[in-house]
Design a protein around this motif. Structure first.
Motif, short mmCIF file in Angstrom:
data_model
loop_
_atom_site.label_atom_id
_atom_site.label_comp_id
_atom_site.label_asym_id
_atom_site.label_seq_id
_atom_site.Cartn_x
_atom_site.Cartn_y
_atom_site.Cartn_z
N LYS A 149 0.82 -1.22 0.00
CA LYS A 149 0.00 0.00 0.00
C LYS A 149 0.85 1.27 0.00
N TRP B 184 4.20 10.50 -0.30
CA TRP B 184 3.03 10.25 0.53
C TRP B 184 2.56 11.58 1.15
N SER C 9 -3.12 11.07 0.53
CA SER C 9 -2.83 9.74 -0.01
C SER C 9 -3.71 8.69 0.65
N SER C 10 -4.04 8.94 1.92
CA SER C 10 -5.02 8.10 2.60
C SER C 10 -5.82 9.01 3.53
#
Ligand SMILES: [Zn+2]
Length: 454
Positions: free
Chosen positions: A256, A263, A268-269
């Motif tokens: 992931k 990042w 990114s998340s």
């Protein structure tokens, strides 16, 4: 009347409460909302009713004092944190009718306040919160015990041990003759002491592509600077080993986090704390503090994140401290050198263990839901009224608060005017390596670490 009580929990500190409400995340907070749902009380009521009836007839022949379960009176519960001296007037105002307490396994806790000569010492009711499996993000309450105080030096003193396997929020109320205590509760203190180790290891986790950092030749040399900085700053505890890991090497989650891509925490998340990387699965590393290094935190003027009173060295939510290698400012991108990255990591870790900013920012106070907490409560850390009055503290794009870039202030405000500018918990990043924690902060950090299983 029997109510079901539910709580949604959110986080304060460098993470703004309102953001998490919007995102519906599940974090502990300086304010816990309890929702009373009377309709759902019926099954529970009947259960309690029929269980208690035989009890009643067995005991009514004796003269016994009434055993009421004094559930909280209000829907919003403020939280008292162990050893926190910066209690706002909100928590004090609701102290008798219901506040939450952050507790850790095997911790020995003491609650005390000045006796009111006009009232008998009240009993303290303690409740455990539990997640209701069918209703995510909500809690019920179950009674733990009632405590009578000891009298010591003109104060009511209650002591108890936390018998939980994980950190938890308990709830307390004060009872006087079957109802809420109406006497004064001046000079409230909530202290906790643990017997876990005063030694802490660090685990630096790089996420994605990390550009070369000024002042270092490699991530390993950044690690060395980090551990040196922690040892210099955290003098009341032992900083043991620093481990270095890369997210792409994580045994189950590695794919992931490709090493070839930047990042962006929060972009990114969704989880800007990247907490799934906390509790790194390797021998010796699992109980280290996970410091996550990302390319950038995708929020204006934000250099790092550390949740106030996270106090979780076991992995999962609230188990990470996040630092970026560059910061997004209103005038563009600024790259951080190694010295500043180390300072930010040390600062955010202070929040992780419960240190507040020496001067509260506007976002802090919004997060606390209490405008009376203007500073950290320690007597040996000055604060900066000019910073509060300046009104220059801008709200970040997503409403989150964190260690701020000095440029957030523009030219009108000179942070060097602040007497706390050289303390590590000053809310704005300023240059220099001669920053420190005060003696009281050092003592507090050791107390916090020893409360945390690790
Ligand atoms: Zn901060």
């Amino acid at each position: 009347m029997v109510y079901f009580l539910f709580a949604g929990v959110f986080f304060g500190g460098d993470i703004l409460y309102l953001y998490l409400v919007q995102e519906n995340l599940f974090f502990p907070s300086t304010c816990i909302r309890l929702f009373f749902e009377r309709k759902r009380a019926c099954p529970f009521f009947y259960l309690v009713f029929f269980c208690l009836i035989p009890f009643f007839f067995c005991s009514c022949s004796e003269s016994v004092e009434s055993e009421v379960d004094l559930f909280p009176a209000q829907e919003d519960l403020f939280v008292l944190f162990p050893n926190d001296l910066a209690q706002g007037d909100s928590a004090r105002a609701y102290f008798s009718t219901g506040v939450m307490l952050l507790v850790h396994p095997n911790g020995v806790y003491e609650i005390s306040f000045d006796q009111d000569p006009g009232h008998e010492p009240p009993k303290l009711h303690l409740f455990r919160t539990y997640t209701k499996p069918s209703m995510s993000q909500r809690f019920g309450l179950s009674k733990i015990k009632r405590l009578k105080p000891k009298s010591s030096g003109g104060r009511n003193v209650y002591t108890f041990v936390c018998e939980e396997k994980e950190s938890a929020f308990w709830v307390m109320t004060l009872e006087e003759d079957g109802d809420f205590y109406t006497g004064k509760t001046s000079n409230i203190l909530f202290t906790g002491s643990g017997s876990y180790s005063d030694t802490l290891s660090l685990n630096l986790i790089t996420v994605g592509l990390i550009d070369p950092i000024e002042g270092t030749v490699s991530v390993d040399s950044l690690s060395r600077l980090l551990v040196q900085g922690f040892r210099k700053s955290y003098t009341s505890i032992v900083i043991d080993t620093i481990y270095t890991n890369h997210a792409e090497d994580h045994p189950t989650l590695g794919s992931k986090f490709p090493a070839t891509e930047y990042w962006y925490a929060g972009k990114s998340s969704e989880d800007f704390t990247v907490s799934e990387l906390g509790g790194w699965p390797a021998k010796g590393v699992a109980n280290a503090l996970d410091i996550v290094l990302v390319h950038r935190i995708e929020d204006l003027n934000v250099l790092g994140y550390g949740g106030l009173f996270s106090m979780n060295l076991g992995g999962g939510e609230n188990s990470t401290v996040v630092v970026g290698t560059e910061v997004l400012t209103s005038s563009g991108i600024r790259t951080l050198g190694a010295e500043e990255i180390v300072n930010v990591a040390i600062h955010e870790t202070g929040h992780f263990f419960g240190l507040r900013h020496t001067t509260s920012t506007r976002q802090d106070m919004e997060g606390y839901l209490d405008w009376s907490i203007v500073e950290d409560g320690f007597s040996d850390t000055p604060y900066c009224p000019e910073l509060i009055w300046s009104g220059l503290y801008k709200v970040g794009e997503k409403g989150k608060s964190a260690m701020m870039d000095a440029r957030a202030y523009g030219f009108e405000f000179d942070v060097a005017k602040c007497p706390d500018a050289d303390l590590l918990m000053f809310p704005v990043s300023t240059p220099g390596t001669d920053k420190n924690f005060s003696k009281e902060q050092q003592r507090f950090l050791k107390q916090s670490l020893m409360l945390i299983p690790h």
